[in-house]
Design a protein around this motif. Structure first.
Motif, PDB file in Angstrom:
ATOM      1  N   ASP A  57       0.810  -1.224   0.000  1.00  0.00           N
ATOM      2  CA  ASP A  57       0.000   0.000   0.000  1.00  0.00           C
ATOM      3  C   ASP A  57       0.839   1.267   0.000  1.00  0.00           C
ATOM      4  OD1 ASP A  57      -2.286  -1.525  -0.043  1.00  0.00           O
ATOM      5  OD2 ASP A  57      -2.711  -1.294   2.092  1.00  0.00           O
ATOM      6  N   ASN A  58       1.959   1.267   0.713  1.00  0.00           N
ATOM      7  CA  ASN A  58       2.765   2.485   0.800  1.00  0.00           C
ATOM      8  C   ASN A  58       3.426   2.855  -0.535  1.00  0.00           C
ATOM      9  OD1 ASN A  58       4.570   0.213   1.204  1.00  0.00           O
ATOM     10  ND2 ASN A  58       6.123   1.691   1.843  1.00  0.00           N
ATOM     11  N   LEU A  59       3.436   1.950  -1.508  1.00  0.00           N
ATOM     12  CA  LEU A  59       4.006   2.261  -2.827  1.00  0.00           C
ATOM     13  C   LEU A  59       2.934   2.503  -3.889  1.00  0.00           C
ATOM     14  CD1 LEU A  59       7.040  -0.188  -3.013  1.00  0.00           C
ATOM     15  CD2 LEU A  59       7.040   2.265  -2.501  1.00  0.00           C
ATOM     16  N   LEU A  60       1.695   2.463  -3.484  1.00  0.00           N
ATOM     17  CA  LEU A  60       0.611   2.714  -4.437  1.00  0.00           C
ATOM     18  C   LEU A  60       0.350   4.217  -4.503  1.00  0.00           C
ATOM     19  CD1 LEU A  60      -1.824  -0.201  -3.583  1.00  0.00           C
ATOM     20  CD2 LEU A  60      -0.096  -0.071  -5.398  1.00  0.00           C
ATOM     21  N   ASN A  61       1.265   4.897  -5.146  1.00  0.00           N
ATOM     22  CA  ASN A  61       1.171   6.341  -5.293  1.00  0.00           C
ATOM     23  C   ASN A  61       1.735   6.771  -6.643  1.00  0.00           C
ATOM     24  OD1 ASN A  61       4.120   6.818  -4.989  1.00  0.00           O
ATOM     25  ND2 ASN A  61       3.740   6.089  -2.912  1.00  0.00           N
ATOM     26  N   ARG A  62       1.477   7.985  -6.986  1.00  0.00           N
ATOM     27  CA  ARG A  62       1.883   8.522  -8.288  1.00  0.00           C
ATOM     28  C   ARG A  62       3.398   8.455  -8.490  1.00  0.00           C
ATOM     29  NH1 ARG A  62      -1.206  12.344 -11.605  1.00  0.00           N
ATOM     30  NH2 ARG A  62       0.238  13.412 -12.970  1.00  0.00           N
ATOM     31  N   ARG A  63       4.163   8.735  -7.450  1.00  0.00           N
ATOM     32  CA  ARG A  63       5.622   8.751  -7.579  1.00  0.00           C
ATOM     33  C   ARG A  63       6.174   7.381  -7.991  1.00  0.00           C
ATOM     34  NH1 ARG A  63      10.366   7.566  -5.605  1.00  0.00           N
ATOM     35  NH2 ARG A  63      12.064   9.065  -5.702  1.00  0.00           N
ATOM     36  N   SER A  64       5.629   6.308  -7.456  1.00  0.00           N
ATOM     37  CA  SER A  64       6.139   4.963  -7.741  1.00  0.00           C
ATOM     38  C   SER A  64       6.090   4.605  -9.220  1.00  0.00           C
ATOM     39  CB  SER A  64       5.352   3.921  -6.949  1.00  0.00           C
ATOM     40  OG  SER A  64       5.551   4.087  -5.577  1.00  0.00           O
ATOM     41  N   PHE A  65       5.216   5.262  -9.964  1.00  0.00           N
ATOM     42  CA  PHE A  65       5.034   4.946 -11.385  1.00  0.00           C
ATOM     43  C   PHE A  65       5.338   6.148 -12.279  1.00  0.00           C
ATOM     44  CE2 PHE A  65       2.218   2.368  -8.791  1.00  0.00           C
ATOM     45  CZ  PHE A  65       2.623   1.099  -9.163  1.00  0.00           C
ATOM     46  N   SER A  66       6.092   7.111 -11.752  1.00  0.00           N
ATOM     47  CA  SER A  66       6.265   8.370 -12.472  1.00  0.00           C
ATOM     48  C   SER A  66       7.318   8.343 -13.574  1.00  0.00           C
ATOM     49  CB  SER A  66       6.563   9.508 -11.495  1.00  0.00           C
ATOM     50  OG  SER A  66       7.748   9.239 -10.773  1.00  0.00           O
TER      51      SER A  66
END
Length: 84
Positions: A57-66
């Protein structure tokens, strides 16, 4: 080992990026190039399947896939964790 070329191959499964994938640099912001929230979910699922990992969950953010570079780093860490 996760390579940028492998991530590019996986990115080809994301419809929003198919036209620009060959011109993307490793530090180009994928959201600026057309990636949207639906595409990021597609990408996450494709990466999980390809590398047999699960994004916490802590990597489910915009930055992780930017960017391709950040995706390589993130997936590399997750594959090392999965192997341990």
């Amino acid at each position: 080992m996760v390579l940028p070329e492998d991530i590019r191959e996986t990115l080809k499964s994301v419809a929003a990026l198919t036209e620009v994938i060959d011109s993307l640099g490793e530090d180009d912001n994928l959201f600026d190039k057309g990636l949207d929230s639906f595409g990021s979910v597609q990408l996450m699922l494709a990466l999980e399947e390809r590398y047999n990992i699960e994004f916490p969950d802590n990597l489910l953010n915009r930055r992780s896939f930017s960017t391709i570079r950040i995706i390589v780093e993130t997936v590399s860490k997750l594959t090392v964790s999965a192997a341990a």
